[in-house]
Design a protein around this motif. Structure first.
Motif, mmCIF file in Angstrom:
data_model
loop_
_atom_site.group_PDB
_atom_site.id
_atom_site.type_symbol
_atom_site.label_atom_id
_atom_site.label_comp_id
_atom_site.label_asym_id
_atom_site.label_seq_id
_atom_site.Cartn_x
_atom_site.Cartn_y
_atom_site.Cartn_z
ATOM 1 N N PRO A 127 0.822 -1.218 0.000
ATOM 2 C CA PRO A 127 0.000 0.000 0.000
ATOM 3 C C PRO A 127 0.851 1.261 0.000
ATOM 4 N N CYS A 128 0.433 2.232 -0.789
ATOM 5 C CA CYS A 128 1.198 3.483 -0.875
ATOM 6 C C CYS A 128 0.229 4.659 -0.987
ATOM 7 N N GLU A 129 0.751 5.843 -0.758
ATOM 8 C CA GLU A 129 -0.056 7.056 -0.896
ATOM 9 C C GLU A 129 -0.076 7.515 -2.351
ATOM 10 N N ALA A 130 -1.149 8.225 -2.696
ATOM 11 C CA ALA A 130 -1.171 8.958 -3.962
ATOM 12 C C ALA A 130 -1.150 10.441 -3.606
ATOM 13 N N ALA A 131 -0.529 11.225 -4.473
ATOM 14 C CA ALA A 131 -0.479 12.676 -4.258
ATOM 15 C C ALA A 131 -1.046 13.366 -5.488
ATOM 16 N N VAL A 132 -1.627 14.532 -5.256
ATOM 17 C CA VAL A 132 -2.225 15.279 -6.357
ATOM 18 C C VAL A 132 -1.939 16.767 -6.136
ATOM 19 N N VAL A 133 -1.746 17.494 -7.245
ATOM 20 C CA VAL A 133 -1.494 18.935 -7.136
ATOM 21 C C VAL A 133 -2.846 19.662 -7.194
ATOM 22 N N ASP A 134 -3.118 20.505 -6.184
ATOM 23 C CA ASP A 134 -4.421 21.195 -6.184
ATOM 24 C C ASP A 134 -4.363 22.464 -7.056
ATOM 25 N N GLY A 135 -5.497 23.160 -7.110
ATOM 26 C CA GLY A 135 -5.634 24.327 -8.002
ATOM 27 C C GLY A 135 -4.639 25.428 -7.717
ATOM 28 N N SER A 136 -4.152 25.494 -6.469
ATOM 29 C CA SER A 136 -3.176 26.560 -6.178
ATOM 30 C C SER A 136 -1.742 26.043 -6.187
ATOM 31 N N GLY A 137 -1.567 24.837 -6.708
ATOM 32 C CA GLY A 137 -0.197 24.330 -6.889
ATOM 33 C C GLY A 137 0.358 23.604 -5.667
ATOM 34 N N ARG A 138 -0.461 23.371 -4.640
ATOM 35 C CA ARG A 138 0.014 22.644 -3.452
ATOM 36 C C ARG A 138 -0.089 21.148 -3.688
ATOM 37 N N ARG A 140 -0.882 17.640 -2.381
ATOM 38 C CA ARG A 140 -1.665 17.083 -1.269
ATOM 39 C C ARG A 140 -1.857 15.584 -1.444
ATOM 40 N N TYR A 141 -2.045 14.888 -0.325
ATOM 41 C CA TYR A 141 -2.411 13.477 -0.436
ATOM 42 C C TYR A 141 -3.777 13.390 -1.100
ATOM 43 N N GLU A 142 -3.972 12.312 -1.859
ATOM 44 C CA GLU A 142 -5.316 12.063 -2.371
ATOM 45 C C GLU A 142 -6.020 11.120 -1.402
ATOM 46 N N GLU A 143 -7.287 11.401 -1.151
ATOM 47 C CA GLU A 143 -8.087 10.519 -0.297
ATOM 48 C C GLU A 143 -9.164 9.845 -1.137
ATOM 49 N N VAL A 144 -9.631 8.698 -0.639
ATOM 50 C CA VAL A 144 -10.604 7.907 -1.394
ATOM 51 C C VAL A 144 -11.661 7.386 -0.422
ATOM 52 N N ASP A 145 -12.900 7.265 -0.895
ATOM 53 C CA ASP A 145 -13.904 6.649 -0.019
ATOM 54 C C ASP A 145 -14.204 5.236 -0.514
ATOM 55 N N ARG A 146 -15.103 4.560 0.157
ATOM 56 C CA ARG A 146 -15.307 3.130 -0.156
ATOM 57 C C ARG A 146 -16.063 2.907 -1.451
ATOM 58 N N GLU A 147 -16.478 4.003 -2.077
ATOM 59 C CA GLU A 147 -17.060 3.853 -3.421
ATOM 60 C C GLU A 147 -16.075 4.262 -4.503
ATOM 61 N N GLY A 148 -14.856 4.602 -4.089
ATOM 62 C CA GLY A 148 -13.826 4.937 -5.056
ATOM 63 C C GLY A 148 -13.788 6.413 -5.438
ATOM 64 N N ARG A 149 -14.620 7.231 -4.784
ATOM 65 C CA ARG A 149 -14.563 8.677 -5.067
ATOM 66 C C ARG A 149 -13.319 9.253 -4.408
ATOM 67 N N THR A 150 -12.690 10.211 -5.077
ATOM 68 C CA THR A 150 -11.443 10.766 -4.530
ATOM 69 C C THR A 150 -11.565 12.266 -4.312
ATOM 70 N N ARG A 151 -10.682 12.778 -3.434
ATOM 71 C CA ARG A 151 -10.619 14.227 -3.198
ATOM 72 C C ARG A 151 -9.230 14.531 -2.639
ATOM 73 N N PRO A 152 -8.737 15.746 -2.782
ATOM 74 C CA PRO A 152 -7.454 16.094 -2.177
ATOM 75 C C PRO A 152 -7.598 16.140 -0.659
ATOM 76 N N GLY A 153 -6.558 15.656 0.050
ATOM 77 C CA GLY A 153 -6.555 15.692 1.513
ATOM 78 C C GLY A 153 -5.504 16.672 2.011
ATOM 79 N N GLY A 154 -4.825 16.312 3.106
ATOM 80 C CA GLY A 154 -3.832 17.202 3.711
ATOM 81 C C GLY A 154 -2.577 17.347 2.839
ATOM 82 N N ALA A 155 -1.783 18.374 3.182
ATOM 83 C CA ALA A 155 -0.513 18.587 2.456
ATOM 84 C C ALA A 155 0.418 17.408 2.723
#
Ligand SMILES: C[S@@+](CC[C@H](N)C(=O)[O-])C[C@H]1O[C@@H](n2cnc3c(N)ncnc32)[C@H](O)[C@@H]1O
Length: 308
Positions: A127-138, A140-155
């Motif tokens: 298991p590993c983390e995924a990271a994503v760049v948000d709209g302001s260039g930060r 962040r970790y990507e988070e996922v729910d049990r249906e597979g939906r994702t959103r940016p999480g903490g830096a």
């Protein structure tokens, strides 16, 4: 509780938690790997013989398969390597029925190995983390729910930011990467157990310069690719940053098998007339080797190897 969690936590639970995918399922029921095939075992037997010769054929020589799945590789090796060679499977699942008796089965890798320590398609399931760049260039970790939906999480934390900067830099909004640190640690753990011999990890992956733009987290179930939903219903995997792992040699499976003398050449036509059964067997074998060496398929997998 929002139901969102970082990918590493979600993968850990979905694959290895109570009722997790690998607590229940045999890999070969869901996807095909090199290690499930007799042709692959023939090349690994050749490699084991090379390593054994280099070590002076010690009594304690062992082939240890970490993440052995259904034990296919060791079952095939049992028919190819002499009785002196210990065959040890390391696997979270219980021992399958029908495995040759000489194959030992355990949950943790031995502290110290003299011989060949091999891990086929293990690192991609660490298991590993995924990271994503948000709209302001930060980043962040990507988070996922049990249906597979994702959103940016903490830096991302400093250590992970450092890993990304060195191995997989992402800068533009929307860019995504997987953070390979847990895979690098898993490799170091394997290599640290090797007293003498060879440690080999075989997996799909990428190197600097050919990292896949949007990341690689994907899922398999019943022989098909499916949506990566971390609910325990499917295998969730991400390709390995093979150059980051720290192995001394990294080469494609195709090149590695060729170096071990594997050949996908067709048997001579004359054999078809002299001995049709032998011809059919040889033809099936060359087809199996060709699949292992296919540059568009298993041949593009990577062998990460350190000799000691
Ligand atoms: C993708 S399957 C590969 C199976 C087999 N090596 C092959 O190539 O067909 C990964 C296997 O690694 C096992 N596994 C994952 N983490 C493990 C660990 N820490 N110790 C032992 N087995 C592990 C899983 O249970 C699963 O059977």
């Amino acid at each position: 509780m929002t139901g969102f969690e970082p990918w590493r936590t979600a993968m850990e639970r979905a694959l290895y938690g109570p009722g997790g995918f690998y607590r229940r399922e045999v890999p070969s029921h869901h996807f095909a790997t090199s290690a499930q095939t007799p042709a692959f075992a023939e090349s690994i037997a050749r490699l084991a013989e090379e390593v054994d010769g280099r070590l002076g054929r010690p009594e304690s020589f062992a082939v240890v398969d970490v993440g052995a799945g259904g034990g296919d590789l060791l079952a095939h090796l049992a028919g190819l390597l002499d009785e002196r060679v210990r065959l040890v499977a390391v696997e979270l699942r219980p021992r399958p029925r029908g495995l040759p008796e000489r194959v030992e089965w355990r949950e943790d890798p031995p502290e110290s190995v003299e011989g060949l320590l091999i891990a086929c398609e293990l690192l991609d399931n660490v298991p590993c983390e995924a990271a994503v760049v948000d709209g302001s260039g930060r980043v962040r970790y990507e988070e996922v729910d049990r249906e597979g939906r994702t959103r940016p999480g903490g830096a991302v934390a400093d250590e992970d930011a450092k890993w990304l900067a060195e191995w997989w830099p992402i800068r533009r909004p929307g860019e995504r990467a997987e953070i390979g640190r847990p895979r690098d640690a898993a490799w170091r753990d394997l290599a640290g157990r090797l007293a003498r011999g060879t440690v080999l990890a075989v997996d799909y992956g990428h190197r600097r310069g050919d990292r896949p733009g949007g990341g690689t987290i994907s899922a398999f179930k019943d022989g098909r690719r499916t949506d990566p939903v971390p609910d325990g219903s499917c295998d969730i995997t991400a390709h390995v940053a093979v150059d980051a792992v720290g192995a001394d040699h990294v080469a494609t499976q195709r090149a590695s098998l060729l170096a071990l003398g594997a050949s996908a050449a067709h048997p001579p036509m004359a054999l078809a007339y002299e001995d049709p059964t032998a011809y059919a067997v040889a033809l099936a074998r060359s087809g199996a080797v060709a699949r292992l060496m296919d540059p568009e398929g298993l041949g593009a997998h990577w062998w990460m190897r350190t000799d000691r």
